[in-house]
Design an enzyme around this catalytic site. Structure first.
Site, PDB file in Angstrom:
ATOM      1  N   ARG A 116      -4.107   9.870   4.359  1.00 30.64           N
ATOM      2  CA  ARG A 116      -2.972  10.687   4.646  1.00 30.64           C
ATOM      3  C   ARG A 116      -2.088  10.549   3.275  1.00 30.64           C
ATOM      4  O   ARG A 116      -1.496  11.870   2.806  1.00 30.64           O
ATOM      5  CB  ARG A 116      -2.108  10.028   5.604  1.00 30.64           C
ATOM      6  CG  ARG A 116      -0.641  10.451   5.779  1.00 30.64           C
ATOM      7  CD  ARG A 116      -0.572  11.637   6.464  1.00 30.64           C
ATOM      8  NE  ARG A 116       0.656  12.234   6.772  1.00 30.64           N
ATOM      9  CZ  ARG A 116       1.017  13.361   7.442  1.00 30.64           C
ATOM     10  NH1 ARG A 116       0.170  13.934   7.722  1.00 30.64           N
ATOM     11  NH2 ARG A 116       2.339  13.594   7.834  1.00 30.64           N
ATOM     12  N   ASP A 170       4.684   0.496  12.137  1.00 30.29           N
ATOM     13  CA  ASP A 170       3.445  -0.181  11.571  1.00 30.29           C
ATOM     14  C   ASP A 170       3.408  -1.822  11.927  1.00 30.29           C
ATOM     15  O   ASP A 170       2.443  -2.218  11.931  1.00 30.29           O
ATOM     16  CB  ASP A 170       3.586  -0.235   9.972  1.00 30.29           C
ATOM     17  CG  ASP A 170       2.985   1.211   9.328  1.00 30.29           C
ATOM     18  OD1 ASP A 170       2.682   2.169  10.337  1.00 30.29           O
ATOM     19  OD2 ASP A 170       3.260   1.685   8.470  1.00 30.29           O
ATOM     20  N   ASP A 185      -4.861   8.120   9.746  1.00 34.50           N
ATOM     21  CA  ASP A 185      -5.250   7.355  11.103  1.00 34.50           C
ATOM     22  C   ASP A 185      -5.372   8.382  11.996  1.00 34.50           C
ATOM     23  O   ASP A 185      -4.625   9.331  12.155  1.00 34.50           O
ATOM     24  CB  ASP A 185      -4.099   6.519  11.236  1.00 34.50           C
ATOM     25  CG  ASP A 185      -4.190   5.137   9.959  1.00 34.50           C
ATOM     26  OD1 ASP A 185      -5.194   4.847   9.500  1.00 34.50           O
ATOM     27  OD2 ASP A 185      -3.036   5.477   9.283  1.00 34.50           O
ATOM     28  N   LYS A 190       0.840  -1.360   0.055  1.00 37.28           N
ATOM     29  CA  LYS A 190       0.009   0.080   0.110  1.00 37.28           C
ATOM     30  C   LYS A 190       0.911   1.099  -0.003  1.00 37.28           C
ATOM     31  O   LYS A 190       0.634   2.134  -0.750  1.00 37.28           O
ATOM     32  CB  LYS A 190      -0.902   0.035   1.324  1.00 37.28           C
ATOM     33  CG  LYS A 190      -1.633   1.242   1.536  1.00 37.28           C
ATOM     34  CD  LYS A 190      -2.489   1.452   2.768  1.00 37.28           C
ATOM     35  CE  LYS A 190      -1.628   1.469   4.014  1.00 37.28           C
ATOM     36  NZ  LYS A 190      -1.253   2.935   4.481  1.00 37.28           N
ATOM     37  N   ASN A 191       1.854   1.409   0.947  1.00 37.46           N
ATOM     38  CA  ASN A 191       2.455   2.640   0.863  1.00 37.46           C
ATOM     39  C   ASN A 191       3.887   2.801  -0.010  1.00 37.46           C
ATOM     40  O   ASN A 191       4.270   3.689   0.007  1.00 37.46           O
ATOM     41  CB  ASN A 191       3.143   2.337   2.423  1.00 37.46           C
ATOM     42  CG  ASN A 191       2.283   2.948   3.540  1.00 37.46           C
ATOM     43  OD1 ASN A 191       1.204   3.020   3.022  1.00 37.46           O
ATOM     44  ND2 ASN A 191       2.690   2.583   4.972  1.00 37.46           N
TER      45      ASN A 191
HETATM   46  N1  EPU Z   1       6.420  14.451  10.713  1.00 37.10           N
HETATM   47  C1  EPU Z   1       6.650  15.876  11.110  1.00 37.10           C
HETATM   48  N2  EPU Z   1       6.656  16.757  10.164  1.00 37.10           N
HETATM   49  C2  EPU Z   1       6.387  16.386   8.914  1.00 37.10           C
HETATM   50  C3  EPU Z   1       6.256  14.911   8.455  1.00 37.10           C
HETATM   51  C4  EPU Z   1       6.293  13.968   9.482  1.00 37.10           C
HETATM   52  O1  EPU Z   1       6.659  16.228  12.391  1.00 37.10           O
HETATM   53  O2  EPU Z   1       6.568  17.183   7.972  1.00 37.10           O
HETATM   54  C5  EPU Z   1       6.566  13.535  11.898  1.00 37.10           C
HETATM   55  C6  EPU Z   1       5.203  12.560  11.879  1.00 37.10           C
HETATM   56  O3  EPU Z   1       4.191  13.442  13.030  1.00 37.10           O
HETATM   57  C7  EPU Z   1       5.535  11.316  12.466  1.00 37.10           C
HETATM   58  C8  EPU Z   1       6.905  11.240  12.007  1.00 37.10           C
HETATM   59  O4  EPU Z   1       7.464  12.600  11.520  1.00 37.10           O
HETATM   60  O5  EPU Z   1       5.724  11.540  13.992  1.00 37.10           O
HETATM   61  C9  EPU Z   1       6.993  10.186  10.812  1.00 37.10           C
HETATM   62  O6  EPU Z   1       6.313  10.558   9.816  1.00 37.10           O
HETATM   63  P1  EPU Z   1       6.427  10.220   8.471  1.00 37.10           P
HETATM   64  O7  EPU Z   1       6.507  11.281   7.397  1.00 37.10           O
HETATM   65  O8  EPU Z   1       7.723   9.541   8.251  1.00 37.10           O
HETATM   66  O9  EPU Z   1       5.583   9.303   7.885  1.00 37.10           O
HETATM   67  P2  EPU Z   1       4.217   9.132   6.975  1.00 37.10           P
HETATM   68  O10 EPU Z   1       4.888   9.459   5.566  1.00 37.10           O
HETATM   69  O11 EPU Z   1       3.201  10.169   7.345  1.00 37.10           O
HETATM   70  C10 EPU Z   1       4.034   6.773   6.556  1.00 37.10           C
HETATM   71  C11 EPU Z   1       3.286   5.846   6.176  1.00 37.10           C
HETATM   72  C12 EPU Z   1       2.841   5.338   7.503  1.00 37.10           C
HETATM   73  C13 EPU Z   1       3.968   4.983   8.571  1.00 37.10           C
HETATM   74  C14 EPU Z   1       5.021   6.042   8.427  1.00 37.10           C
HETATM   75  C15 EPU Z   1       6.107   5.765   9.156  1.00 37.10           C
HETATM   76  C16 EPU Z   1       2.012   6.135   4.265  1.00 37.10           C
HETATM   77  C17 EPU Z   1       0.766   6.757   3.458  1.00 37.10           C
HETATM   78  N3  EPU Z   1       2.161   6.043   5.530  1.00 37.10           N
HETATM   79  O12 EPU Z   1       3.404   7.969   6.733  1.00 37.10           O
HETATM   80  O13 EPU Z   1       1.950   3.962   7.449  1.00 37.10           O
HETATM   81  O14 EPU Z   1       3.590   4.522   9.906  1.00 37.10           O
HETATM   82  O15 EPU Z   1       5.360   6.328   7.169  1.00 37.10           O
HETATM   83  O16 EPU Z   1       6.689   4.515   8.753  1.00 37.10           O
HETATM   84  O17 EPU Z   1       3.074   5.635   3.583  1.00 37.10           O
HETATM   85  C18 EPU Z   1       0.075   3.008   7.733  1.00 37.10           C
HETATM   86  O18 EPU Z   1       0.236   2.386   6.602  1.00 37.10           O
HETATM   87  O19 EPU Z   1      -1.011   2.137   8.525  1.00 37.10           O
HETATM   88  C19 EPU Z   1       0.756   4.026   8.079  1.00 37.10           C
HETATM   89  C20 EPU Z   1       0.253   4.753   9.015  1.00 37.10           C
END
Ligand code: EPU
Length: 433
Positions: free
Chosen positions: A106, A320, A130, A35-36
Site C-alpha cells: 500500500r 494497528d 492488506d 515501518k510506517n
Molecule cells: N480512506 C479513504 N479515502 C482515501 C484514503 C483513506 O476513504 O483517499 C479511508 C481508508 O479506506 C480507511 C481510512 O480512510 O478506512 C484510513 O486510511 P488511511 O489513509 O489513514 O490509512 P493508510 O494511509 O492507507 C496507514 C497505515 C496502516 C494503518 C492506517 C491507519 C501505512 C503504509 N499504512 O494506512 O498500517 O492501519 O494508516 O492508521 O502507513 C499496517 O502497518 O499494517 C497498516 C495497515
C-alpha cells in the site's frame, strides 16, 4: 540488515512459526524503526538530488519492496546493514511505479506526491496491501486535483500530470495518514501556500515533516491537525540524514507478549509519548509502566482485566493495535468490547483466535470478547502483518504448540520478531514448512 528484496515475494511464504506458552518473559527488547515512517521517508527522498542517509531502518520486507520501487524509478538504494540505508538521486527519474511492486504494498502510493511535484507527471499502478476491505485513494486524488493536477485512469493504473502544482486550502473529510503524507510531499514545491485541515498527526507524519524540513521544506503546524506548507523553488530541496522514529506498533507487540505471558521487559527506544492513549488503557487492564531514560519498562503482575477499546485516528487507539488488544482481551478476566472505526473488514483474525479457543462474537464493527483463562494451541494463519503478530502473541497464551502459517505477512512489518522474543525467554522457533 539484509537486502531481502530478491526474496520478497517468497520470503516467509514457506515458513512457519511454532510458539508455546512459556511463562514470564524478561529482559530487554530493542524496538526497531517504524515501518510506517521509513517507507514514507524513502518515498520522499525522490524530492531531491544527492545522497540521503537513513538510520534506524527496520530489516523488513516492505523496506526491500520500497527500495526496489525507488530503483525502478531511478534512485540508487544501498542497504548498508545495522539499520543504515542510503538513497542517491542524480535527477534522472522515470515517474512510473510498476504494477509488480505497487501491488505488493500500500505504501507505494507515497511516491505519487513526490513524483508529481518533482516531475510534473506520474503513472502509478493501483496499490495493493492488506486484505481488510476496500482502501480507496479518493482523498489523495481530490487534494492533488485541488492543487491543479489532472488525472486519467486505465484499467489498473492512474496517471497524473501538472505543469506546477499550486497552493490550495484542503479540508480532509477524514484524517487519512496516506493522503496527508502525499499532500504534504506534493506541496513542498507548489507555487504558494497549501493548508491541510483535519490532517493526520501520527508520530510517523511528524517524522516525515521533520525529514522534509531537514531537506529545506517550509512546514508549519507539525504535529497538529492543521499543516501549512509554503512551497519552495522547484529543485531547491537537498538530501539529508535522518533517524527513523521508533515503531510504536512493534513496541505494543512486545507489551502484548509480556501481558499474556507475565514478567517484565525493558523496551529500548520505545517512545511512551507516542503511545499515551493505549498505555493508559493497558494500565486499566493491569499492566504497569515505568519510563526509562532510554525507553519504557512494562510489567505484567497478574491476570489482565477486560476493558473496552475503540480505534480512532491518532492520538486515539490505532487500528494497528487492535489484533493485539483483541488477543489480550481473549485471556483477560471479564468481558471487553472492541469497536473498529477505520477498517470495517479488519476482523478476519478473529476466526483464528476462535480456533485457539477464544470466546469472541463479532457484530458489524464490534467484537465482544469474553476472556478465558488460557487459549489452546492450534494451527492458525497470519492474514496480514498485525494479525500475524497477534497470532504469535496468542500462541504465547496457549497451552501446547501453536503453528502459524502465512509468516511472509509478519516479515513485511516485523524485524526479527522470533529472535527478539527468543532473547526474552519465549519458546518460539521458525522453520521451513
Ligand atoms: N480512506 C479513504 N479515502 C482515501 C484514503 C483513506 O476513504 O483517499 C479511508 C481508508 O479506506 C480507511 C481510512 O480512510 O478506512 C484510513 O486510511 P488511511 O489513509 O489513514 O490509512 P493508510 O494511509 O492507507 C496507514 C497505515 C496502516 C494503518 C492506517 C491507519 C501505512 C503504509 N499504512 O494506512 O498500517 O492501519 O494508516 O492508521 O502507513 C499496517 O502497518 O499494517 C497498516 C495497515
Amino acid at each position: 540488515m539484509t537486502d531481502r528484496v530478491t526474496t520478497a515475494e517468497g520470503s516467509g511464504g514457506d515458513c512457519c512459526i511454532a510458539v508455546r506458552n512459556t511463562g514470564p518473559l524478561s529482559g530487554e527488547v530493542a524496538v526497531p524503526g517504524a515501518k510506517n515512517s521509513v517507507l514514507k521517508l524513502m518515498a520522499a527522498s525522490l524530492l531531491a538530488d544527492g545522497t540521503f542517509e537513513l538510520s534506524n531502518v527496520p530489516d523488513i520486507i516492505d523496506v526491500s519492496i520500497m527500495a526496489e520501487l525507488l530503483r525502478a524509478i531511478g534512485a540508487e538504494v544501498e542497504v548498508l546493514g545495522r539499520g543504515a540505508v542510503t538513497i542517491r538521486n542524480t535527477g534522472d527519474l522515470t515517474p512510473v511505479a510498476p504494477f509488480e511492486l505497487v501491488e505488493q504494498m500500500r505504501a507505494s502510493i507515497n511516491v505519487l506526491g513526490p513524483l508529481l511535484t518533482r516531475c510534473g507527471h506520474v503513472r502509478l499502478s493501483m496499490p495493493g496491501g492488506d486484505d481488510f476491505g476496500s482502501r480507496p485513494i479518493d482523498m489523495h486524488i481530490a487534494g492533488l486535483e485541488a492543487m491543479g493536477a489532472s488525472f486519467s485512469y486505465g484499467e489498473d493504473y492512474v496517471e497524473a500530470s501538472v505543469d506546477r502544482l499550486r497552493g490550495a486550502d484542503i479540508m480532509f473529510k477524514f484524517p487519512s495518514v496516506g493522503a496527508t503524507e502525499n499532500l504534504v510531499t506534493a506541496a513542498v514545491y507548489a507555487d504558494g501556500v497549501t493548508t491541510l485541515e483535519n490532517a493526520a498527526r501520527e508520530p510517523e507524519i511528524i517524522d516525515l515533516c521533520e525529514y522534509l524540513v531537514a531537506m529545506g521544506a517550509q512546514i508549519e503546524g507539525i504535529g497538529t491537525s492543521q499543516l501549512r506548507i509554503t512551497g519552495v523553488a522547484p529543485g531547491s530541496l537537498r538530501a539529508c540524514e535522518h533517524e527513523t522514529v521508533p515503531d510504536r506498533i512493534q513496541a505494543a507487540t512486545y507489551i502484548a507478549a509480556c501481558a499474556v505471558s507475565g514478567g517484565r521487559l525493558d523496551l529500548l527506544n520505545a517512545q511512551a509519548g507516542h503511545m499515551q492513549m493505549v498505555l493508559t488503557r493497558f494500565r486499566d487492564m493491569g499492566l504497569e509502566f515505568e519510563p526509562l531514560p532510554y525507553g519504557l519498562r512494562v510489567a505484567a503482575p497478574g491476570r489482565l482485566r477486560s476493558t473496552d477499546f475503540a480505534t480512532l485516528p491518532y492520538p486515539g487507539i490505532a487500528t494497528d493495535y487492535k489484533p493485539l488488544i483483541t488477543t489480550m482481551l481473549s485471556v483477560a478476566e471479564g468481558v471487553g468490547i472492541v469497536t473498529e472505526n477505520l477498517y470495517p473488514g479488519r476482523f478476519r483474525y478473529v476466526e483464528e483466535l476462535q480456533r485457539l479457543g477464544a470466546d469472541i462474537r463479532t457484530d458489524g464493527h464490534h467484537a465482544v470478547i469474553r476472556g478465558v483463562p488460557r487459549l489452546v494451541a492450534a494451527e492458525v494463519t497470519a492474514h496480514d502483518i498485525r494479525a500475524g503478530a497477534a497470532m504469535v502473541v496468542a500462541g504465547l497464551a496457549a497451552e501446547g504448540t501453536t503453528t502459524i502459517t502465512g509468516v511472509h505477512h509478519i516479515d513485511r512489518g516485523y524485524d526479527d520478531l522470533v529472535g527478539r522474543l527468543q532473547r526474552i525467554g519465549a519458546d518460539i522457533t521458525r522453520f521451513d514448512a
